[in-house]
Design a protein around this motif. Structure first.
Motif, PDB file in Angstrom:
ATOM      1  N   UNK A  53      -1.449 -11.134  -8.320  1.00  0.00           N
ATOM      2  CA  UNK A  53      -0.629  -9.925  -8.328  1.00  0.00           C
ATOM      3  C   UNK A  53      -1.478  -8.727  -7.911  1.00  0.00           C
ATOM      4  N   UNK A  54      -2.676  -8.618  -8.464  1.00  0.00           N
ATOM      5  CA  UNK A  54      -3.565  -7.510  -8.113  1.00  0.00           C
ATOM      6  C   UNK A  54      -3.905  -7.531  -6.629  1.00  0.00           C
ATOM      7  N   UNK A  60      -0.802  -4.252  -0.230  1.00  0.00           N
ATOM      8  CA  UNK A  60       0.280  -3.315   0.087  1.00  0.00           C
ATOM      9  C   UNK A  60      -0.243  -1.883   0.126  1.00  0.00           C
ATOM     10  N   UNK A  61      -1.113  -1.547  -0.828  1.00  0.00           N
ATOM     11  CA  UNK A  61      -1.685  -0.197  -0.872  1.00  0.00           C
ATOM     12  C   UNK A  61      -2.542   0.068   0.365  1.00  0.00           C
ATOM     13  N   UNK A  63      -2.218  -1.335   3.311  1.00  0.00           N
ATOM     14  CA  UNK A  63      -1.292  -1.184   4.437  1.00  0.00           C
ATOM     15  C   UNK A  63      -0.653   0.196   4.432  1.00  0.00           C
ATOM     16  N   UNK A  64      -0.269   0.668   3.273  1.00  0.00           N
ATOM     17  CA  UNK A  64       0.400   1.951   3.146  1.00  0.00           C
ATOM     18  C   UNK A  64      -0.549   3.101   3.483  1.00  0.00           C
ATOM     19  N   UNK A  65      -1.787   3.049   2.988  1.00  0.00           N
ATOM     20  CA  UNK A  65      -2.730   4.131   3.241  1.00  0.00           C
ATOM     21  C   UNK A  65      -3.237   4.124   4.683  1.00  0.00           C
ATOM     22  N   UNK A  66      -3.200   2.981   5.338  1.00  0.00           N
ATOM     23  CA  UNK A  66      -3.622   2.908   6.728  1.00  0.00           C
ATOM     24  C   UNK A  66      -2.619   3.603   7.642  1.00  0.00           C
ATOM     25  N   UNK A  67      -1.376   3.679   7.198  1.00  0.00           N
ATOM     26  CA  UNK A  67      -0.342   4.350   7.991  1.00  0.00           C
ATOM     27  C   UNK A  67       0.111   3.510   9.154  1.00  0.00           C
ATOM     28  N   UNK A  68       0.956   4.089   9.997  1.00  0.00           N
ATOM     29  CA  UNK A  68       1.486   3.357  11.159  1.00  0.00           C
ATOM     30  C   UNK A  68       0.391   3.019  12.149  1.00  0.00           C
ATOM     31  N   UNK A  69       0.530   1.877  12.757  1.00  0.00           N
ATOM     32  CA  UNK A  69      -0.474   1.445  13.751  1.00  0.00           C
ATOM     33  C   UNK A  69      -0.227   2.089  15.087  1.00  0.00           C
TER      34      UNK A  69
END
Length: 69
Positions: A53-54, A60-61, A63-69
């Motif tokens: 789970x971690x 996910x975090x 991916x989210x902080x990396x922003x759009x490619x």
């Protein structure tokens, strides 16, 4: 929740033998219902029980902080 949640967590897997649950069958059924959506089987009784789970949350975090490619 079983078919649409971002992550399905099957928790307390350490109790399965005591309540007559077959974890392989449960995981297979979850996969059938969810398709490609992830499933994590966990137990906090083991040292790394929360790790799946971690790891999922951290991915996910990231991916989210990396922003759009």
């Amino acid at each position: 929740g079983v078919t649409t949640s971002d992550l399905l967590v099957i928790n307390k897997t350490d109790l399965a033998p005591y309540v007559g649950v077959n974890l392989e069958s449960m995981a297979r059924d979850a996969k059938t219902q969810r398709g490609e959506l992830p499933v994590a089987c966990t137990t906090l009784k083991s040292q790394n029980g929360v790790q799946p789970v971690a790891d999922w949350v951290r991915e996910r975090l990231a991916d989210w902080t990396a922003g759009p490619a």
